[in-house]
Design an enzyme around this catalytic site. Structure first.
Site, PDB file in Angstrom:
ATOM      1  N   GLU A 155       9.207  -4.244  10.689  1.00 39.96           N
ATOM      2  CA  GLU A 155       9.540  -2.849  10.277  1.00 39.96           C
ATOM      3  C   GLU A 155      10.130  -2.182  11.303  1.00 39.96           C
ATOM      4  O   GLU A 155       9.325  -1.858  12.414  1.00 39.96           O
ATOM      5  CB  GLU A 155       8.315  -2.329   9.442  1.00 39.96           C
ATOM      6  N   LYS A 171      -0.681  -9.794   2.868  1.00 41.58           N
ATOM      7  CA  LYS A 171      -0.065  -9.282   3.998  1.00 41.58           C
ATOM      8  C   LYS A 171      -0.970  -8.681   5.002  1.00 41.58           C
ATOM      9  O   LYS A 171      -1.696  -7.695   4.278  1.00 41.58           O
ATOM     10  CB  LYS A 171       1.289  -8.240   3.713  1.00 41.58           C
ATOM     11  N   ASP A 216      -0.660  -6.291  -0.203  1.00 37.46           N
ATOM     12  CA  ASP A 216      -1.079  -5.781   0.933  1.00 37.46           C
ATOM     13  C   ASP A 216      -2.568  -5.734   1.059  1.00 37.46           C
ATOM     14  O   ASP A 216      -3.255  -5.320   0.056  1.00 37.46           O
ATOM     15  CB  ASP A 216      -0.480  -4.254   1.206  1.00 37.46           C
ATOM     16  N   GLU A 236      -1.381  -5.982   8.487  1.00 38.24           N
ATOM     17  CA  GLU A 236      -0.589  -5.273   9.265  1.00 38.24           C
ATOM     18  C   GLU A 236      -1.258  -5.317  11.110  1.00 38.24           C
ATOM     19  O   GLU A 236      -2.555  -5.234  11.008  1.00 38.24           O
ATOM     20  CB  GLU A 236      -0.701  -3.923   9.187  1.00 38.24           C
ATOM     21  N   ASP A 290       0.692  -1.225   0.045  1.00 35.76           N
ATOM     22  CA  ASP A 290      -0.057   0.107  -0.028  1.00 35.76           C
ATOM     23  C   ASP A 290       0.887   1.216   0.165  1.00 35.76           C
ATOM     24  O   ASP A 290       0.423   2.421  -0.083  1.00 35.76           O
ATOM     25  CB  ASP A 290      -0.978   0.243   1.109  1.00 35.76           C
ATOM     26  N   SER A 291       2.322   1.214   0.057  1.00 29.74           N
ATOM     27  CA  SER A 291       3.238   2.087  -0.266  1.00 29.74           C
ATOM     28  C   SER A 291       2.881   2.767  -1.464  1.00 29.74           C
ATOM     29  O   SER A 291       3.292   3.939  -2.087  1.00 29.74           O
ATOM     30  CB  SER A 291       4.583   1.658  -0.223  1.00 29.74           C
TER      31      SER A 291
END
Length: 266
Positions: free
Chosen positions: A181, A112, A84, A114, A45-46
Protein backbone atom coordinates in the site's frame (compact mmCIF):
# COMPACT_ATOMS: atom_id res chain seq x y z
CA UNK A 1 -16.72 -18.27 -11.33
CA UNK A 2 -14.94 -21.41 -10.05
CA UNK A 3 -13.76 -21.25 -6.45
CA UNK A 4 -10.63 -19.11 -6.16
CA UNK A 5 -7.85 -20.66 -4.08
CA UNK A 6 -4.25 -19.91 -3.15
CA UNK A 7 -3.24 -22.22 -6.00
CA UNK A 8 -5.37 -20.43 -8.58
CA UNK A 9 -4.02 -17.01 -7.52
CA UNK A 10 -0.46 -18.31 -7.91
CA UNK A 11 -1.37 -19.66 -11.36
CA UNK A 12 -2.73 -16.23 -12.33
CA UNK A 13 0.58 -14.61 -11.37
CA UNK A 14 2.49 -17.19 -13.39
CA UNK A 15 0.25 -16.59 -16.44
CA UNK A 16 0.43 -12.82 -16.09
CA UNK A 17 -3.32 -12.46 -15.50
CA UNK A 18 -4.13 -9.59 -13.15
CA UNK A 19 -5.92 -10.35 -9.88
CA UNK A 20 -8.80 -8.15 -8.70
CA UNK A 21 -9.67 -7.54 -5.07
CA UNK A 22 -12.26 -5.32 -3.39
CA UNK A 23 -13.20 -4.75 0.21
CA UNK A 24 -16.57 -6.23 1.10
CA UNK A 25 -18.57 -6.35 4.31
CA UNK A 26 -21.97 -7.93 3.65
CA UNK A 27 -23.80 -10.67 1.75
CA UNK A 28 -25.38 -8.47 -0.93
CA UNK A 29 -22.15 -6.82 -2.00
CA UNK A 30 -20.34 -10.18 -1.75
CA UNK A 31 -22.83 -11.67 -4.21
CA UNK A 32 -22.63 -8.63 -6.50
CA UNK A 33 -18.83 -8.40 -6.53
CA UNK A 34 -18.15 -12.12 -6.93
CA UNK A 35 -20.74 -12.34 -9.73
CA UNK A 36 -18.93 -9.43 -11.41
CA UNK A 37 -15.70 -11.43 -11.43
CA UNK A 38 -13.77 -10.09 -8.43
CA UNK A 39 -11.38 -12.85 -7.37
CA UNK A 40 -10.74 -11.77 -3.76
CA UNK A 41 -13.14 -10.17 -1.27
CA UNK A 42 -11.32 -8.42 1.57
CA UNK A 43 -13.11 -7.94 4.87
CA UNK A 44 -10.82 -5.08 5.78
CA UNK A 45 -10.54 -3.26 9.06
CA UNK A 46 -11.39 -0.31 6.82
CA UNK A 47 -14.91 -1.18 7.99
CA UNK A 48 -14.07 0.88 11.06
CA UNK A 49 -13.95 3.97 8.88
CA UNK A 50 -16.45 3.37 6.06
CA UNK A 51 -19.10 1.50 8.09
CA UNK A 52 -18.58 2.59 11.69
CA UNK A 53 -17.45 6.17 11.08
CA UNK A 54 -14.21 6.08 13.07
CA UNK A 55 -11.24 8.20 11.97
CA UNK A 56 -8.92 5.17 11.87
CA UNK A 57 -9.06 1.37 11.71
CA UNK A 58 -7.82 0.92 15.28
CA UNK A 59 -11.18 0.45 17.10
CA UNK A 60 -12.19 -2.61 15.02
CA UNK A 61 -12.29 -5.91 16.94
CA UNK A 62 -11.86 -9.53 15.91
CA UNK A 63 -15.49 -10.24 16.83
CA UNK A 64 -16.72 -7.45 14.55
CA UNK A 65 -14.52 -8.67 11.71
CA UNK A 66 -15.75 -12.24 12.18
CA UNK A 67 -19.36 -11.02 11.98
CA UNK A 68 -18.71 -9.38 8.61
CA UNK A 69 -16.73 -12.40 7.35
CA UNK A 70 -19.76 -14.59 8.06
CA UNK A 71 -22.03 -12.13 6.22
CA UNK A 72 -19.73 -12.10 3.19
CA UNK A 73 -19.49 -15.88 3.18
CA UNK A 74 -23.27 -16.21 2.83
CA UNK A 75 -23.39 -14.10 -0.32
CA UNK A 76 -20.09 -15.10 -1.91
CA UNK A 77 -20.12 -16.89 -5.27
CA UNK A 78 -16.65 -18.43 -5.48
CA UNK A 79 -14.30 -15.57 -4.60
CA UNK A 80 -11.54 -16.00 -2.05
CA UNK A 81 -12.41 -14.41 1.31
CA UNK A 82 -9.51 -12.54 2.90
CA UNK A 83 -9.93 -11.20 6.44
CA UNK A 84 -7.92 -8.53 8.25
CA UNK A 85 -6.48 -9.37 11.64
CA UNK A 86 -7.39 -6.19 13.56
CA UNK A 87 -5.13 -3.90 15.56
CA UNK A 88 -3.32 -5.77 18.37
CA UNK A 89 -5.09 -9.05 17.52
CA UNK A 90 -1.61 -10.45 16.87
CA UNK A 91 0.13 -8.92 19.91
CA UNK A 92 1.34 -12.39 20.95
CA UNK A 93 1.71 -15.66 19.06
CA UNK A 94 -1.11 -17.19 21.08
CA UNK A 95 -3.45 -14.28 20.28
CA UNK A 96 -2.43 -14.47 16.62
CA UNK A 97 -3.40 -18.13 16.42
CA UNK A 98 -6.66 -17.81 18.37
CA UNK A 99 -7.89 -14.71 16.51
CA UNK A 100 -6.90 -16.10 13.10
CA UNK A 101 -8.73 -19.33 13.88
CA UNK A 102 -11.83 -17.31 14.82
CA UNK A 103 -11.80 -15.57 11.42
CA UNK A 104 -11.18 -18.82 9.53
CA UNK A 105 -14.06 -20.51 11.35
CA UNK A 106 -16.29 -17.57 10.40
CA UNK A 107 -15.56 -18.27 6.74
CA UNK A 108 -12.24 -16.66 5.77
CA UNK A 109 -9.88 -18.49 3.41
CA UNK A 110 -6.84 -16.35 4.22
CA UNK A 111 -5.78 -13.91 6.94
CA UNK A 112 -4.11 -10.52 6.34
CA UNK A 113 -1.59 -9.13 8.83
CA UNK A 114 0.06 -5.71 8.75
CA UNK A 115 3.75 -5.15 9.38
CA UNK A 116 7.23 -6.04 8.15
CA UNK A 117 9.91 -8.67 8.77
CA UNK A 118 8.93 -8.95 12.44
CA UNK A 119 5.79 -10.78 11.26
CA UNK A 120 7.86 -13.77 10.12
CA UNK A 121 7.34 -15.84 13.27
CA UNK A 122 3.57 -15.25 13.25
CA UNK A 123 3.30 -16.08 9.55
CA UNK A 124 5.32 -19.26 10.01
CA UNK A 125 3.10 -20.28 12.93
CA UNK A 126 -0.10 -19.79 10.94
CA UNK A 127 1.17 -21.33 7.71
CA UNK A 128 2.35 -24.45 9.55
CA UNK A 129 -1.16 -24.84 10.97
CA UNK A 130 -2.94 -24.55 7.64
CA UNK A 131 -3.86 -20.86 7.71
CA UNK A 132 -2.77 -18.98 4.55
CA UNK A 133 -1.45 -15.49 5.23
CA UNK A 134 -1.27 -12.24 3.26
CA UNK A 135 1.44 -9.85 4.49
CA UNK A 136 0.39 -6.18 4.23
CA UNK A 137 3.43 -3.92 3.82
CA UNK A 138 4.21 -0.28 3.04
CA UNK A 139 1.59 2.05 4.46
CA UNK A 140 0.04 -0.02 7.24
CA UNK A 141 -2.99 1.88 8.61
CA UNK A 142 -2.83 0.16 12.00
CA UNK A 143 0.55 1.87 12.51
CA UNK A 144 -0.71 5.31 11.44
CA UNK A 145 0.34 6.90 14.74
CA UNK A 146 3.91 5.64 14.35
CA UNK A 147 4.09 6.58 10.67
CA UNK A 148 2.88 10.12 11.38
CA UNK A 149 -0.16 9.86 9.13
CA UNK A 150 -1.17 8.24 5.87
CA UNK A 151 2.05 8.77 3.91
CA UNK A 152 3.86 7.05 1.05
CA UNK A 153 6.41 4.53 2.34
CA UNK A 154 9.70 3.41 0.78
CA UNK A 155 10.78 6.61 -0.93
CA UNK A 156 14.19 6.67 0.74
CA UNK A 157 16.64 4.11 -0.65
CA UNK A 158 17.27 2.70 2.83
CA UNK A 159 13.53 2.16 3.30
CA UNK A 160 13.18 0.64 -0.16
CA UNK A 161 16.05 -1.75 0.44
CA UNK A 162 14.55 -2.83 3.76
CA UNK A 163 11.09 -3.33 2.25
CA UNK A 164 12.49 -5.54 -0.52
CA UNK A 165 14.37 -7.63 2.04
CA UNK A 166 11.30 -7.85 4.28
CA UNK A 167 9.08 -9.04 1.43
CA UNK A 168 11.50 -11.85 0.62
CA UNK A 169 11.78 -12.77 4.31
CA UNK A 170 8.01 -12.95 4.71
CA UNK A 171 7.65 -15.09 1.60
CA UNK A 172 10.28 -17.43 3.01
CA UNK A 173 8.36 -17.52 6.31
CA UNK A 174 5.33 -18.81 4.42
CA UNK A 175 3.30 -15.79 3.28
CA UNK A 176 0.97 -16.85 0.46
CA UNK A 177 0.40 -13.30 -0.78
CA UNK A 178 1.76 -9.78 -0.24
CA UNK A 179 -0.19 -6.52 -0.30
CA UNK A 180 1.70 -3.27 -0.92
CA UNK A 181 0.00 0.00 0.00
CA UNK A 182 1.22 3.46 -1.02
CA UNK A 183 4.73 2.60 -2.15
CA UNK A 184 6.56 4.00 -5.20
CA UNK A 185 5.56 2.20 -8.39
CA UNK A 186 9.15 1.25 -9.25
CA UNK A 187 9.72 -0.32 -5.83
CA UNK A 188 6.45 -2.24 -6.07
CA UNK A 189 7.54 -3.63 -9.44
CA UNK A 190 10.89 -4.72 -8.00
CA UNK A 191 9.21 -6.52 -5.10
CA UNK A 192 6.68 -8.16 -7.43
CA UNK A 193 9.52 -9.56 -9.51
CA UNK A 194 11.56 -10.59 -6.46
CA UNK A 195 8.95 -12.92 -4.95
CA UNK A 196 7.07 -15.91 -6.35
CA UNK A 197 3.81 -15.25 -4.48
CA UNK A 198 1.16 -12.85 -5.84
CA UNK A 199 1.63 -9.18 -4.95
CA UNK A 200 -1.48 -6.98 -4.78
CA UNK A 201 -1.16 -3.20 -4.91
CA UNK A 202 -3.13 -0.19 -3.76
CA UNK A 203 -1.38 3.04 -4.67
CA UNK A 204 1.55 0.91 -5.82
CA UNK A 205 1.46 1.28 -9.59
CA UNK A 206 0.37 -1.10 -12.33
CA UNK A 207 3.22 -3.64 -12.28
CA UNK A 208 1.92 -5.61 -9.29
CA UNK A 209 0.08 -8.89 -9.87
CA UNK A 210 -3.25 -7.33 -8.99
CA UNK A 211 -5.10 -4.40 -7.47
CA UNK A 212 -7.34 -3.71 -4.49
CA UNK A 213 -9.58 -0.75 -3.68
CA UNK A 214 -11.98 0.04 -0.87
CA UNK A 215 -15.47 -0.64 -2.24
CA UNK A 216 -16.90 2.66 -1.06
CA UNK A 217 -14.01 4.61 -2.64
CA UNK A 218 -14.43 3.06 -6.09
CA UNK A 219 -18.18 3.74 -5.94
CA UNK A 220 -17.59 7.41 -5.13
CA UNK A 221 -18.90 7.17 -1.57
CA UNK A 222 -17.13 9.20 1.12
CA UNK A 223 -18.16 10.87 4.37
CA UNK A 224 -15.10 13.12 4.42
CA UNK A 225 -14.98 14.08 0.74
CA UNK A 226 -11.26 13.26 0.68
CA UNK A 227 -10.34 10.98 -2.22
CA UNK A 228 -6.94 9.24 -2.16
CA UNK A 229 -4.77 9.76 -5.23
CA UNK A 230 -4.90 6.07 -6.12
CA UNK A 231 -8.72 5.93 -6.30
CA UNK A 232 -10.87 6.06 -9.44
CA UNK A 233 -14.66 6.42 -9.28
CA UNK A 234 -15.90 3.50 -11.38
CA UNK A 235 -19.54 4.42 -10.77
CA UNK A 236 -19.22 7.33 -13.21
CA UNK A 237 -21.20 6.56 -16.37
CA UNK A 238 -22.44 3.19 -15.11
CA UNK A 239 -26.13 2.28 -14.72
CA UNK A 240 -25.71 0.20 -11.56
CA UNK A 241 -23.22 -1.02 -8.97
CA UNK A 242 -22.54 -4.39 -10.57
CA UNK A 243 -21.67 -2.62 -13.84
CA UNK A 244 -19.27 -0.35 -11.94
CA UNK A 245 -17.58 -3.35 -10.36
CA UNK A 246 -17.37 -5.09 -13.74
CA UNK A 247 -15.76 -1.93 -15.14
CA UNK A 248 -13.17 -2.09 -12.34
CA UNK A 249 -12.42 -5.75 -13.08
CA UNK A 250 -12.07 -5.03 -16.80
CA UNK A 251 -9.84 -2.00 -16.21
CA UNK A 252 -7.46 -3.96 -13.98
CA UNK A 253 -7.35 -6.90 -16.39
CA UNK A 254 -6.71 -4.76 -19.49
CA UNK A 255 -4.12 -2.61 -17.66
CA UNK A 256 -6.04 0.65 -18.06
CA UNK A 257 -6.20 0.94 -14.25
CA UNK A 258 -4.24 2.05 -12.40
CA UNK A 259 -2.89 4.77 -14.69
CA UNK A 260 0.31 6.70 -14.01
CA UNK A 261 -1.57 9.41 -12.12
CA UNK A 262 -2.82 6.84 -9.59
CA UNK A 263 0.70 5.91 -8.49
CA UNK A 264 3.61 7.46 -6.60
CA UNK A 265 7.21 8.16 -7.56
CA UNK A 266 10.27 7.65 -5.35
Amino acid sequence: MPNITVTSLLAMKQKGEKITMLTCYDATFAHTASQAGVEVLLIGDSLGMVLQGHDSTLPVTTAETAYHVACVKRGNQGAMILADLPFMANATLEQTLINSATLMQAGAHMIKVEGAAWLAESIRLLAERGIPVCAHMGLTPQAVNVLGGYKVQGRLETQARQMRADAIALEQAGAAMILLECVPSELAEEITQAVKVPVIGIGAGSATDGQVLVLHDMLGLSITGRVPKFVKNFMTGQPDIQSAIRAYVTAVKDLSFPATEHGFSA
